[in-house]
Write a protein that holds these residues in place. Sequence first.
Motif, PDB file in Angstrom:
ATOM      1  N   ASP A  28      -5.800  29.531  27.634  1.00 31.63           N
ATOM      2  CA  ASP A  28      -4.391  29.140  27.887  1.00 31.63           C
ATOM      3  C   ASP A  28      -4.072  28.370  28.817  1.00 31.63           C
ATOM      4  N   ALA A  29      -4.874  28.214  29.839  1.00 31.73           N
ATOM      5  CA  ALA A  29      -4.753  27.402  31.107  1.00 31.73           C
ATOM      6  C   ALA A  29      -5.087  25.861  30.821  1.00 31.73           C
ATOM      7  N   ALA A  30      -6.103  25.713  29.858  1.00 29.76           N
ATOM      8  CA  ALA A  30      -6.908  24.480  29.452  1.00 29.76           C
ATOM      9  C   ALA A  30      -6.019  23.909  28.392  1.00 29.76           C
ATOM     10  N   PHE A  31      -5.569  24.662  27.537  1.00 30.18           N
ATOM     11  CA  PHE A  31      -4.758  24.105  26.207  1.00 30.18           C
ATOM     12  C   PHE A  31      -3.434  24.775  26.078  1.00 30.18           C
ATOM     13  N   PRO A  32      -2.471  24.394  27.117  1.00 29.81           N
ATOM     14  CA  PRO A  32      -1.246  25.071  27.039  1.00 29.81           C
ATOM     15  C   PRO A  32      -0.195  24.846  25.833  1.00 29.81           C
ATOM     16  N   ASP A  33      -0.262  23.526  25.223  1.00 31.09           N
ATOM     17  CA  ASP A  33       0.427  23.246  24.068  1.00 31.09           C
ATOM     18  C   ASP A  33      -0.144  23.252  22.791  1.00 31.09           C
ATOM     19  N   ILE A  34      -1.580  23.834  22.590  1.00 34.62           N
ATOM     20  CA  ILE A  34      -2.178  24.015  21.552  1.00 34.62           C
ATOM     21  C   ILE A  34      -1.533  24.915  20.393  1.00 34.62           C
ATOM     22  N   GLU A  35      -1.624  24.486  19.156  1.00 35.09           N
ATOM     23  CA  GLU A  35      -0.966  25.036  17.962  1.00 35.09           C
ATOM     24  C   GLU A  35      -1.612  26.668  17.719  1.00 35.09           C
ATOM     25  N   PRO A  36      -0.760  27.521  17.301  1.00 35.22           N
ATOM     26  CA  PRO A  36      -1.161  28.879  17.433  1.00 35.22           C
ATOM     27  C   PRO A  36      -2.288  29.285  16.644  1.00 35.22           C
ATOM     28  N   GLU A  37      -2.397  28.496  15.343  1.00 33.51           N
ATOM     29  CA  GLU A  37      -3.589  28.689  14.661  1.00 33.51           C
ATOM     30  C   GLU A  37      -4.898  28.377  15.404  1.00 33.51           C
ATOM     31  N   GLU A  38      -4.812  27.206  16.088  1.00 28.77           N
ATOM     32  CA  GLU A  38      -6.099  26.728  16.865  1.00 28.77           C
ATOM     33  C   GLU A  38      -6.243  27.637  17.992  1.00 28.77           C
ATOM     34  N   LYS A  39      -5.200  28.185  18.475  1.00 24.95           N
ATOM     35  CA  LYS A  39      -5.245  29.090  19.870  1.00 24.95           C
ATOM     36  C   LYS A  39      -6.085  30.169  19.277  1.00 24.95           C
ATOM     37  N   LEU A  40      -5.667  30.912  17.963  1.00 26.19           N
ATOM     38  CA  LEU A  40      -6.256  32.099  17.575  1.00 26.19           C
ATOM     39  C   LEU A  40      -7.775  31.619  17.517  1.00 26.19           C
ATOM     40  N   ASN A  41      -8.004  30.555  16.679  1.00 27.74           N
ATOM     41  CA  ASN A  41      -9.545  30.357  16.652  1.00 27.74           C
ATOM     42  C   ASN A  41     -10.437  30.076  17.807  1.00 27.74           C
ATOM     43  N   GLN A  42      -9.623  29.625  18.973  1.00 28.12           N
ATOM     44  CA  GLN A  42     -10.219  29.570  20.084  1.00 28.12           C
ATOM     45  C   GLN A  42     -10.492  31.227  20.602  1.00 28.12           C
ATOM     46  N   TYR A  43      -9.386  31.904  20.543  1.00 25.44           N
ATOM     47  CA  TYR A  43      -9.557  33.327  20.780  1.00 25.44           C
ATOM     48  C   TYR A  43     -10.854  33.927  20.171  1.00 25.44           C
ATOM     49  N   ARG A  44     -10.698  33.555  18.981  1.00 24.97           N
ATOM     50  CA  ARG A  44     -11.743  34.272  17.973  1.00 24.97           C
ATOM     51  C   ARG A  44     -13.342  34.137  18.777  1.00 24.97           C
ATOM     52  N   GLU A  45     -13.425  32.753  19.014  1.00 20.61           N
ATOM     53  CA  GLU A  45     -14.555  32.405  19.500  1.00 20.61           C
ATOM     54  C   GLU A  45     -14.956  33.032  20.868  1.00 20.61           C
ATOM     55  N   ALA A  46     -13.824  33.168  21.422  1.00 18.93           N
ATOM     56  CA  ALA A  46     -13.917  33.987  23.066  1.00 18.93           C
ATOM     57  C   ALA A  46     -14.360  35.275  22.760  1.00 18.93           C
ATOM     58  N   LEU A  47     -13.588  35.925  22.005  1.00 17.37           N
ATOM     59  CA  LEU A  47     -14.133  37.328  21.736  1.00 17.37           C
ATOM     60  C   LEU A  47     -15.695  37.467  21.070  1.00 17.37           C
ATOM     61  N   GLN A  48     -15.972  36.627  20.351  1.00 16.19           N
ATOM     62  CA  GLN A  48     -17.669  36.637  19.958  1.00 16.19           C
ATOM     63  C   GLN A  48     -18.386  36.364  21.041  1.00 16.19           C
ATOM     64  N   GLN A  49     -17.956  35.413  22.104  1.00 20.93           N
ATOM     65  CA  GLN A  49     -18.931  34.992  23.248  1.00 20.93           C
ATOM     66  C   GLN A  49     -18.658  36.211  24.250  1.00 20.93           C
ATOM     67  N   ALA A  50     -17.771  36.887  24.364  1.00 19.99           N
ATOM     68  CA  ALA A  50     -17.689  38.046  25.351  1.00 19.99           C
ATOM     69  C   ALA A  50     -18.654  39.098  24.553  1.00 19.99           C
ATOM     70  N   TYR A  51     -18.781  39.482  23.532  1.00 20.97           N
ATOM     71  CA  TYR A  51     -19.430  40.390  22.985  1.00 20.97           C
ATOM     72  C   TYR A  51     -20.908  39.953  23.129  1.00 20.97           C
ATOM     73  N   ASN A  52     -21.389  38.781  22.870  1.00 19.80           N
ATOM     74  CA  ASN A  52     -22.556  38.112  22.852  1.00 19.80           C
ATOM     75  C   ASN A  52     -23.278  38.460  24.226  1.00 19.80           C
ATOM     76  N   VAL A  53     -22.184  38.382  25.141  1.00 26.69           N
ATOM     77  CA  VAL A  53     -22.790  38.526  26.424  1.00 26.69           C
ATOM     78  C   VAL A  53     -23.356  39.879  26.750  1.00 26.69           C
TER      79      VAL A  53
END
Length: 105
Positions: free
Chosen positions: A49-74
């Motif tokens: 959210d801080a790095a991409f404040p104006d990102i499109e909602p669809e792309e934001k959700l894609n980024q969030y999806r990757e973030a959840l996968q990354q958090a899980y993988n940790v």
Amino acid sequence: MTQALSDFKKLMDAEEYFQFFQLPFDEQIVNVNRLHILKKFSQLVAKIDAAFPDIEPEEKLNQYREALQQAYNVFLTSTAVEEKLFKVFNEKPKNVVLLSEIESD
């Protein structure tokens, strides 16, 4: 199924996030590390959210999806104690002397 940012904001449980993003997960790993996965995920979401404040909602959700996968993988290879995501893991008890602090002459 089209996912909306408004739907994402209604999610509460770890399992709901995985189902929303259609990510596979091991129930046992989530049960043991639930709060830690969600904490790590929230940290990653805040960075997105801080790095991409104006990102499109669809792309934001894609980024969030990757973030959840990354958090899980940790937590597939690490532990809550190693990650120290919560304050309690970073505070030194006031009435304890660690062996590493004892010097010998």
